[in-house]
Write a protein that holds these residues in place. Structure first.
Motif, PDB file in Angstrom:
ATOM      1  N   MET A 208       0.769  -1.139  -0.150  1.00 55.84           N
ATOM      2  CA  MET A 208      -0.043   0.019  -0.054  1.00 55.84           C
ATOM      3  C   MET A 208       0.860   1.205  -0.279  1.00 55.84           C
ATOM      4  O   MET A 208       1.966   1.517   0.876  1.00 55.84           O
ATOM      5  N   THR A 209       0.458   2.207  -0.855  1.00 47.30           N
ATOM      6  CA  THR A 209       1.162   3.716  -0.880  1.00 47.30           C
ATOM      7  C   THR A 209       0.250   4.420   0.232  1.00 47.30           C
ATOM      8  O   THR A 209      -0.884   3.905   0.472  1.00 47.30           O
ATOM      9  N   TYR A 210       0.622   5.640   0.478  1.00 46.48           N
ATOM     10  CA  TYR A 210       0.033   6.405   1.483  1.00 46.48           C
ATOM     11  C   TYR A 210      -1.330   6.671   0.900  1.00 46.48           C
ATOM     12  O   TYR A 210      -2.441   6.810   1.468  1.00 46.48           O
ATOM     13  N   ASN A 211      -1.350   6.920  -0.434  1.00 48.87           N
ATOM     14  CA  ASN A 211      -2.809   6.893  -1.361  1.00 48.87           C
ATOM     15  C   ASN A 211      -3.888   5.808  -1.144  1.00 48.87           C
ATOM     16  O   ASN A 211      -4.958   6.169  -0.948  1.00 48.87           O
ATOM     17  N   ASP A 212      -3.167   4.831  -1.299  1.00 45.48           N
ATOM     18  CA  ASP A 212      -3.988   3.590  -0.932  1.00 45.48           C
ATOM     19  C   ASP A 212      -4.553   3.436   0.414  1.00 45.48           C
ATOM     20  O   ASP A 212      -5.803   3.244   0.476  1.00 45.48           O
ATOM     21  N   TYR A 213      -3.865   3.776   1.338  1.00 46.78           N
ATOM     22  CA  TYR A 213      -4.248   3.800   2.884  1.00 46.78           C
ATOM     23  C   TYR A 213      -5.298   4.866   3.015  1.00 46.78           C
ATOM     24  O   TYR A 213      -6.197   4.619   3.574  1.00 46.78           O
ATOM     25  N   GLU A 214      -4.926   5.974   2.460  1.00 42.07           N
ATOM     26  CA  GLU A 214      -5.928   7.182   2.521  1.00 42.07           C
ATOM     27  C   GLU A 214      -7.295   6.864   1.914  1.00 42.07           C
ATOM     28  O   GLU A 214      -8.332   7.057   2.483  1.00 42.07           O
ATOM     29  N   ASN A 215      -7.455   6.188   0.892  1.00 39.27           N
ATOM     30  CA  ASN A 215      -8.493   5.964  -0.028  1.00 39.27           C
ATOM     31  C   ASN A 215      -9.322   4.958   0.813  1.00 39.27           C
ATOM     32  O   ASN A 215     -10.429   4.940   0.744  1.00 39.27           O
ATOM     33  N   ARG A 216      -8.733   3.898   1.324  1.00 34.09           N
ATOM     34  CA  ARG A 216      -9.379   2.872   2.143  1.00 34.09           C
ATOM     35  C   ARG A 216      -9.806   3.558   3.390  1.00 34.09           C
ATOM     36  O   ARG A 216     -11.124   2.974   3.839  1.00 34.09           O
ATOM     37  N   PHE A 217      -9.157   4.281   3.951  1.00 36.33           N
ATOM     38  CA  PHE A 217      -9.687   4.896   5.172  1.00 36.33           C
ATOM     39  C   PHE A 217     -10.956   5.896   4.887  1.00 36.33           C
ATOM     40  O   PHE A 217     -12.011   5.631   5.705  1.00 36.33           O
ATOM     41  N   ASN A 218     -11.045   6.684   3.850  1.00 34.52           N
ATOM     42  CA  ASN A 218     -12.012   7.301   3.549  1.00 34.52           C
ATOM     43  C   ASN A 218     -13.201   6.496   3.181  1.00 34.52           C
ATOM     44  O   ASN A 218     -14.190   6.937   3.411  1.00 34.52           O
ATOM     45  N   GLU A 219     -13.035   5.318   2.471  1.00 39.19           N
ATOM     46  CA  GLU A 219     -14.252   4.599   2.190  1.00 39.19           C
ATOM     47  C   GLU A 219     -14.931   4.060   3.557  1.00 39.19           C
ATOM     48  O   GLU A 219     -16.070   4.095   3.449  1.00 39.19           O
ATOM     49  N   LEU A 220     -13.863   3.705   4.482  1.00 41.15           N
ATOM     50  CA  LEU A 220     -14.403   3.312   5.699  1.00 41.15           C
ATOM     51  C   LEU A 220     -15.306   4.238   6.619  1.00 41.15           C
ATOM     52  O   LEU A 220     -16.371   3.838   6.954  1.00 41.15           O
TER      53      LEU A 220
END
Length: 211
Positions: free
Chosen positions: A130-142
């Motif tokens: 995961m990149t930071y952007n991947d992590y941020e996107n998954r967090f935002n989805e949650l």
């Protein structure tokens, strides 16, 4: 609030198991989201990021190796920065919860495909670190799909907080914020807060401590 964050964490384990342990790394050891993406499994050729050491009482305390950034993807894309290179310990009060979350994540990874030449701890849908952007996107989805609706169905003041989050959003940095507030509640000095947050200066700690 603590109640809201505990709801968020519970929802993460249920609906976002790929990042739930990452949120715990923030909440129990003060890591930044970009630093979470640098964590490696035990099988990584660079060595494990998480090891255990005994403290003076014989307890086993997790230590997280953030001493260097490594390439964790075959496409050479940087996963995220380490703001201050260090060995970061998990705050002792949170070790039991950390251990439970870590065991959960290892079990989750056992059923995932990932690049074994790098063995990242956090893997995206393509099987790469995961990149930071991947992590941020998954967090935002949650937050959008599960956290906000749950809060809006709650009683006050959680309902009001849900409306605030719906309007303004919620940054993945919230785990580190929660961690710092827990240190303040335990009446740690600004210098000790700086140490546990992994900061270079005491200024951030003073902001929380003075508040």
């Amino acid at each position: 609030s603590t109640d809201a964050f505990e709801i968020l964490l519970g929802l993460a384990f249920q609906f976002a198991p790929d990042i739930a342990f990452g949120i715990c790394l923030q909440a129990f050891a003060g890591l930044r989201p970009s630093e979470v993406c640098n964590i490696r499994q035990d099988s990584s050729p660079y060595g494990p990021s998480i090891t255990y050491t005994a403290d003076g009482t014989g307890r086993r305390i997790p230590e997280i190796d953030l001493s260097a950034e490594y390439v964790l993807r075959s496409d050479n894309i940087r996963v995220g920065g380490i703001k201050r290179e260090r060995i970061q310990r998990v705050f002792p009060d949170f070790v039991p919860a950390f251990d439970t979350a870590y065991a959960f994540h290892r079990q989750y990874l056992a059923n995932q495909t990932f690049e074994k030449d790098y063995a990242p701890m956090f893997v995206n849908s393509s099987g790469m670190a995961m990149t930071y952007n991947d992590y941020e996107n998954r967090f935002n989805e949650l937050v959008t799909a599960h956290f906000v609706p749950r809060l809006l169905q709650s009683a006050q003041p959680l309902q009001e907080y849900g409306r605030l989050v719906k309007a303004r959003g919620l940054a993945p940095h919230i785990g580190r914020h929660f961690f710092t507030l827990q240190l303040v509640k335990r009446e740690l000095t600004p210098e000790r807060i700086r140490y546990w947050r992994g900061d270079r200066s005491i200024e951030s700690a003073m902001t929380y401590w003075a508040g």
